[in-house]
Write an enzyme that holds these catalytic residues in place. Sequence first.
Site, PDB file in Angstrom:
ATOM      1  N   ARG A  46      34.059  29.031  59.204  1.00 14.11           N
ATOM      2  CA  ARG A  46      33.373  29.424  57.892  1.00 14.11           C
ATOM      3  C   ARG A  46      31.824  30.020  58.107  1.00 14.11           C
ATOM      4  NH1 ARG A  46      30.860  25.257  56.334  1.00 14.11           N
ATOM      5  NH2 ARG A  46      32.441  23.652  56.628  1.00 14.11           N
ATOM      6  N   TYR A  98      32.300  45.200  34.318  1.00 13.94           N
ATOM      7  CA  TYR A  98      33.606  44.336  34.504  1.00 13.94           C
ATOM      8  C   TYR A  98      33.815  43.171  33.714  1.00 13.94           C
ATOM      9  CZ  TYR A  98      37.117  42.050  37.221  1.00 13.94           C
ATOM     10  OH  TYR A  98      38.129  41.356  37.454  1.00 13.94           O
ATOM     11  N   ASP A 172      26.370  46.794  41.440  1.00 14.84           N
ATOM     12  CA  ASP A 172      27.708  46.663  41.760  1.00 14.84           C
ATOM     13  C   ASP A 172      28.324  48.184  42.036  1.00 14.84           C
ATOM     14  OD1 ASP A 172      30.571  46.566  41.537  1.00 14.84           O
ATOM     15  OD2 ASP A 172      30.489  45.023  40.024  1.00 14.84           O
ATOM     16  N   LYS A 197      38.964  46.893  46.006  1.00 10.93           N
ATOM     17  CA  LYS A 197      39.142  48.068  45.532  1.00 10.93           C
ATOM     18  C   LYS A 197      39.152  49.073  46.472  1.00 10.93           C
ATOM     19  CE  LYS A 197      39.107  45.213  41.829  1.00 10.93           C
ATOM     20  NZ  LYS A 197      37.952  45.185  41.040  1.00 10.93           N
TER      21      LYS A 197
HETATM   22  C1  LIG Z   1      37.234  43.851  40.440  1.00 10.29           C
HETATM   23  C2  LIG Z   1      35.812  44.173  40.036  1.00 10.29           C
HETATM   24  C3  LIG Z   1      35.000  43.128  40.535  1.00 10.29           C
HETATM   25  C4  LIG Z   1      35.686  41.394  40.847  1.00 10.29           C
HETATM   26  O1  LIG Z   1      36.185  41.554  42.052  1.00 10.29           O
HETATM   27  P1  LIG Z   1      37.167  40.715  42.596  1.00 10.29           P
HETATM   28  O2  LIG Z   1      37.602  41.184  44.004  1.00 10.29           O
HETATM   29  O3  LIG Z   1      38.415  41.056  41.680  1.00 10.29           O
HETATM   30  O4  LIG Z   1      36.780  39.181  42.440  1.00 10.29           O
HETATM   31  C5  LIG Z   1      33.757  43.162  40.208  1.00 10.29           C
HETATM   32  N1  LIG Z   1      33.273  44.366  39.721  1.00 10.29           N
HETATM   33  C6  LIG Z   1      33.999  45.506  39.597  1.00 10.29           C
HETATM   34  C7  LIG Z   1      33.413  46.803  39.165  1.00 10.29           C
HETATM   35  C8  LIG Z   1      35.555  45.284  39.841  1.00 10.29           C
HETATM   36  O5  LIG Z   1      36.114  46.473  39.422  1.00 10.29           O
END
Ligand SMILES: *Cc1c(COP(=O)(O)O)cnc(C)c1O
Length: 381
Positions: A46, A98, A172, A197
């Site tokens: 961890r 998001y 982000d 992603k």
């Molecule tokens: C999918 C997404 C998230 C969240 O991420 P997870 O891996 O699903 O927790 C945050 N920001 C954006 C722009 C996303 O597309």
Amino acid sequence: MEFETRSIHTGQVPDPSTGATIPPVYLTTTFTQKAPGEHLGYDYSRSGNPTRNGLEEVLASLEGGEAAAAFASGLAAESAVFQSLRPGDGIVASHDLYGGTFRLLDKVFRPWGLEVAFPESAAPEAYQRAFAQLKRPRLLWLETPTNPLLDVLDIAALAALGKRHGALVAVDNTFATPYLQRPIELGADFAVHSTTKYLGGHSDVVSGAVVARTAELLEPIRFLQNAQGAVPGPLECYLLQRGIKTLAVRMDRHSDNAGQLAVALAGDGGVKKVLYPGLASHPEHEIAKRQMRRFGGMVSIELEGGEAAARRFCSRLRVFACAESLGGVESLACHPASMTHASIPPDIREARGITGGLVRLSVGIENVNDLIADVRQALAG
Ligand SMILES: *Cc1c(COP(=O)(O)O)cnc(C)c1O
């Protein structure tokens, strides 16, 4: 070394004991110590794991930051950033976000004591007014291009605004990836990712990361990573690092395909609006050209026939799968109002332009002619 070379080699040291070119996946929870407290830098997975460390090293390098912390999901990474603030602190968060980030701020961190202000549009004055609402601004949270409307925010200008208010600036960077856009070089303190992603790129791993401009800025995030324990396992870290090796070639093909598909859709009678930062008609096209290498693989469209047409379109697609998520090699289509953004109250959603007729496309790296033919037949139905 250049981006593509670092994507493949950073954090990938051949195994010294066997010479294995690809380092082994350290599937271990613990590390044997010579005597209590006498170890080789690892004691418990961890707190630190060699496979995770390799991943964190390449992520930091690609974003141009000093250090990175990997998390079990994008939202776990975001939570660590928000939780590094104190109750009473204020956040200005992107006008378009998001859905899960909106829910996290609205339903978890507002009750926890953070003050959150959302600007009403992408205009810099709207961000200025949002700062004026906060008693103790501490963080500016940007998402660009935004999900699902693909608005583009001027990172350098807004980061300067954030600094004038004494706020840290986080971006982000999930949609763009560090290959297309590097927020830290534009003045941000943190680049945050859902690595689920494009970084993973193959729709087979859920994970997230925070990259910080300096090692010192990462310290509170690193503390929470260990203290709260939302860490990714070694197999997830391995899959991600493997995906990252092809990030540059994938993003080039995603951008090629999305650009061609956007042009094809713009000429179709059933499509009211095409939202893609690479189109000269996009309101922030000039900003996108300045801060992005290319325009990425996400295209949103608004259909003439509203919600009914959008639902019909999604179910008629054959190459595109109707599914949440994005950024994988395969093409996906989603209906934000009923899927990814259903957690935003309908009135707020509509006011932001996330209408029933909106469809978000994650354009994959298949042959673009098959993709264009697929959307044409689905529109014609
Ligand atoms: C999918 C997404 C998230 C969240 O991420 P997870 O891996 O699903 O927790 C945050 N920001 C954006 C722009 C996303 O597309």
